[in-house]
Design a protein around this motif. Structure first.
Motif, PDB file in Angstrom:
ATOM      1  N   SER A  62       0.840  -1.201   0.000  1.00 18.80           N
ATOM      2  CA  SER A  62       0.000   0.000   0.000  1.00 18.80           C
ATOM      3  C   SER A  62       0.876   1.252   0.000  1.00 18.80           C
ATOM      4  CB  SER A  62      -0.937   0.002   1.208  1.00 18.80           C
ATOM      5  OG  SER A  62      -0.209  -0.077   2.412  1.00 18.80           O
ATOM      6  N   ARG A  63       2.054   1.151   0.570  1.00 22.19           N
ATOM      7  CA  ARG A  63       2.999   2.277   0.559  1.00 22.19           C
ATOM      8  C   ARG A  63       3.407   2.621  -0.881  1.00 22.19           C
ATOM      9  NH1 ARG A  63       6.536   4.814   4.049  1.00 22.19           N
ATOM     10  NH2 ARG A  63       5.893   3.434   5.723  1.00 22.19           N
ATOM     11  N   GLU A  64       3.678   1.591  -1.693  1.00 23.63           N
ATOM     12  CA  GLU A  64       4.042   1.838  -3.092  1.00 23.63           C
ATOM     13  C   GLU A  64       2.889   2.487  -3.852  1.00 23.63           C
ATOM     14  OE1 GLU A  64       5.723  -0.442  -7.089  1.00 23.63           O
ATOM     15  OE2 GLU A  64       5.273  -1.633  -5.313  1.00 23.63           O
ATOM     16  N   VAL A  65       1.669   2.043  -3.580  1.00 17.68           N
ATOM     17  CA  VAL A  65       0.497   2.636  -4.228  1.00 17.68           C
ATOM     18  C   VAL A  65       0.390   4.118  -3.856  1.00 17.68           C
ATOM     19  CG1 VAL A  65      -2.030   2.602  -4.379  1.00 17.68           C
ATOM     20  CG2 VAL A  65      -0.760   0.446  -4.342  1.00 17.68           C
ATOM     21  N   ALA A  66       0.512   4.417  -2.569  1.00 12.50           N
ATOM     22  CA  ALA A  66       0.414   5.806  -2.105  1.00 12.50           C
ATOM     23  C   ALA A  66       1.532   6.666  -2.678  1.00 12.50           C
ATOM     24  CB  ALA A  66       0.446   5.850  -0.577  1.00 12.50           C
ATOM     25  N   GLU A  67       2.758   6.151  -2.656  1.00 16.42           N
ATOM     26  CA  GLU A  67       3.894   6.922  -3.183  1.00 16.42           C
ATOM     27  C   GLU A  67       3.751   7.179  -4.677  1.00 16.42           C
ATOM     28  OE1 GLU A  67       7.254   4.599  -1.935  1.00 16.42           O
ATOM     29  OE2 GLU A  67       7.210   5.436   0.099  1.00 16.42           O
ATOM     30  N   THR A  68       3.211   6.220  -5.392  1.00 14.73           N
ATOM     31  CA  THR A  68       3.005   6.402  -6.830  1.00 14.73           C
ATOM     32  C   THR A  68       1.970   7.485  -7.098  1.00 14.73           C
ATOM     33  OG1 THR A  68       3.601   4.095  -7.224  1.00 14.73           O
ATOM     34  CG2 THR A  68       2.384   5.226  -8.982  1.00 14.73           C
ATOM     35  N   HIS A  69       0.869   7.474  -6.349  1.00 13.56           N
ATOM     36  CA  HIS A  69      -0.134   8.532  -6.495  1.00 13.56           C
ATOM     37  C   HIS A  69       0.459   9.900  -6.174  1.00 13.56           C
ATOM     38  CE1 HIS A  69      -3.242   5.364  -6.574  1.00 13.56           C
ATOM     39  NE2 HIS A  69      -3.955   6.274  -7.198  1.00 13.56           N
ATOM     40  N   TRP A  70       1.228   9.979  -5.097  1.00 14.12           N
ATOM     41  CA  TRP A  70       1.823  11.259  -4.705  1.00 14.12           C
ATOM     42  C   TRP A  70       2.801  11.748  -5.772  1.00 14.12           C
ATOM     43  CZ3 TRP A  70       0.877  15.336  -2.174  1.00 14.12           C
ATOM     44  CH2 TRP A  70       1.882  16.262  -1.918  1.00 14.12           C
ATOM     45  N   LYS A  71       3.633  10.849  -6.271  1.00 10.16           N
ATOM     46  CA  LYS A  71       4.600  11.220  -7.311  1.00 10.16           C
ATOM     47  C   LYS A  71       3.871  11.751  -8.549  1.00 10.16           C
ATOM     48  CE  LYS A  71       8.211   9.339 -10.255  1.00 10.16           C
ATOM     49  NZ  LYS A  71       8.943   8.161 -10.673  1.00 10.16           N
ATOM     50  N   MET A  72       2.805  11.060  -8.950  1.00 13.24           N
ATOM     51  CA  MET A  72       2.035  11.495 -10.114  1.00 13.24           C
ATOM     52  C   MET A  72       1.454  12.885  -9.866  1.00 13.24           C
ATOM     53  SD  MET A  72      -1.329   9.832 -11.891  1.00 13.24           S
ATOM     54  CE  MET A  72      -0.490   8.619 -12.904  1.00 13.24           C
ATOM     55  N   HIS A  73       0.874  13.100  -8.701  1.00 12.52           N
ATOM     56  CA  HIS A  73       0.278  14.386  -8.363  1.00 12.52           C
ATOM     57  C   HIS A  73       1.329  15.497  -8.326  1.00 12.52           C
ATOM     58  CE1 HIS A  73      -1.800  17.535  -6.151  1.00 12.52           C
ATOM     59  NE2 HIS A  73      -0.827  17.487  -5.258  1.00 12.52           N
ATOM     60  N   PHE A  74       2.457  15.204  -7.721  1.00 11.25           N
ATOM     61  CA  PHE A  74       3.489  16.217  -7.527  1.00 11.25           C
ATOM     62  C   PHE A  74       4.217  16.568  -8.831  1.00 11.25           C
ATOM     63  CE2 PHE A  74       7.793  17.533  -6.226  1.00 11.25           C
ATOM     64  CZ  PHE A  74       7.455  18.617  -5.433  1.00 11.25           C
ATOM     65  N   GLU A  75       4.604  15.549  -9.607  1.00  9.00           N
ATOM     66  CA  GLU A  75       5.400  15.782 -10.817  1.00  9.00           C
ATOM     67  C   GLU A  75       4.554  16.131 -12.038  1.00  9.00           C
ATOM     68  OE1 GLU A  75       7.860  12.349 -11.318  1.00  9.00           O
ATOM     69  OE2 GLU A  75       9.115  12.850  -9.590  1.00  9.00           O
ATOM     70  N   LYS A  76       3.385  15.560 -12.135  1.00 12.27           N
ATOM     71  CA  LYS A  76       2.478  15.787 -13.267  1.00 12.27           C
ATOM     72  C   LYS A  76       3.165  15.565 -14.625  1.00 12.27           C
ATOM     73  CE  LYS A  76      -0.577  18.970 -10.835  1.00 12.27           C
ATOM     74  NZ  LYS A  76      -0.179  18.614  -9.503  1.00 12.27           N
ATOM     75  N   LYS A  77       3.983  14.507 -14.690  1.00 12.18           N
ATOM     76  CA  LYS A  77       4.683  14.159 -15.936  1.00 12.18           C
ATOM     77  C   LYS A  77       3.942  13.058 -16.683  1.00 12.18           C
ATOM     78  CE  LYS A  77       9.323  15.449 -14.466  1.00 12.18           C
ATOM     79  NZ  LYS A  77      10.663  14.939 -14.130  1.00 12.18           N
ATOM     80  N   GLU A  78       3.696  11.956 -15.979  1.00  7.01           N
ATOM     81  CA  GLU A  78       2.999  10.819 -16.575  1.00  7.01           C
ATOM     82  C   GLU A  78       1.556  10.830 -16.102  1.00  7.01           C
ATOM     83  OE1 GLU A  78       5.318   6.963 -16.511  1.00  7.01           O
ATOM     84  OE2 GLU A  78       6.289   8.093 -14.900  1.00  7.01           O
ATOM     85  N   ASN A  79       0.640  10.569 -17.014  1.00  9.13           N
ATOM     86  CA  ASN A  79      -0.745  10.478 -16.568  1.00  9.13           C
ATOM     87  C   ASN A  79      -1.254   9.036 -16.583  1.00  9.13           C
ATOM     88  OD1 ASN A  79      -1.018  10.275 -19.339  1.00  9.13           O
ATOM     89  ND2 ASN A  79      -2.926  11.421 -19.394  1.00  9.13           N
ATOM     90  N   GLU A  80      -0.357   8.089 -16.868  1.00  8.89           N
ATOM     91  CA  GLU A  80      -0.695   6.666 -16.837  1.00  8.89           C
ATOM     92  C   GLU A  80       0.455   5.907 -16.188  1.00  8.89           C
ATOM     93  OE1 GLU A  80      -1.279   5.187 -20.802  1.00  8.89           O
ATOM     94  OE2 GLU A  80      -2.017   7.112 -21.463  1.00  8.89           O
ATOM     95  N   ILE A  81       0.190   5.256 -15.077  1.00 11.12           N
ATOM     96  CA  ILE A  81       1.197   4.421 -14.432  1.00 11.12           C
ATOM     97  C   ILE A  81       0.540   3.088 -14.087  1.00 11.12           C
ATOM     98  CG2 ILE A  81       2.703   4.136 -12.427  1.00 11.12           C
ATOM     99  CD1 ILE A  81       2.967   7.172 -12.311  1.00 11.12           C
ATOM    100  N   ILE A  82       1.248   2.003 -14.378  1.00  9.41           N
ATOM    101  CA  ILE A  82       0.755   0.667 -14.054  1.00  9.41           C
ATOM    102  C   ILE A  82       1.686   0.060 -13.023  1.00  9.41           C
ATOM    103  CG2 ILE A  82       0.271  -1.652 -14.918  1.00  9.41           C
ATOM    104  CD1 ILE A  82      -0.187  -0.363 -17.687  1.00  9.41           C
ATOM    105  N   LEU A  83       1.122  -0.352 -11.895  1.00 13.90           N
ATOM    106  CA  LEU A  83       1.879  -1.054 -10.862  1.00 13.90           C
ATOM    107  C   LEU A  83       1.593  -2.539 -10.997  1.00 13.90           C
ATOM    108  CD1 LEU A  83       1.240   1.160  -7.713  1.00 13.90           C
ATOM    109  CD2 LEU A  83       3.247   1.122  -9.171  1.00 13.90           C
ATOM    110  N   GLY A  84       2.617  -3.349 -10.881  1.00 14.05           N
ATOM    111  CA  GLY A  84       2.450  -4.798 -10.979  1.00 14.05           C
ATOM    112  C   GLY A  84       2.881  -5.291 -12.345  1.00 14.05           C
TER     113      GLY A  84
END
Length: 89
Positions: A62-84
């Protein structure tokens, strides 16, 4: 096994692409994090639980999920990320 989910996920991904494209002129960002696996909220995934899923099913913290959301929100570079794990045929 996941055909009906795949259709819905593809439609949602397309919607996010269009939404992000349309709203970017107003400096509004839209993105999606797709989770291709089981999410666990402990130090390690429950191996007993994983036995009930196909071998090789990814376990994502769940930490990886949260960090990925935060990174997306903060950087606004990629609008599609797939985990797993993703599969290609």
């Amino acid at each position: 096994m996941t055909a009906s989910f795949g259709i819905a996920a593809g439609a949602l991904l397309n919607y996010i692409r269009v939404l992000n494209n349309d709203l970017s002129a107003e400096n509004i960002f839209a993105g999606i994090v797709s989770i291709g696996g089981l999410v666990y909220n402990t130090g390690e995934p429950d191996q007993e639980l994983l036995k009930h899923f196909p071998q090789g099913t990814p376990a994502i913290s769940s930490r990886e999920v949260a960090e990925t959301h935060w990174k997306m929100h903060f950087e606004k570079k990629e609008n599609e990320i797939i985990l797993g794990k993703t599969f290609s045929f």
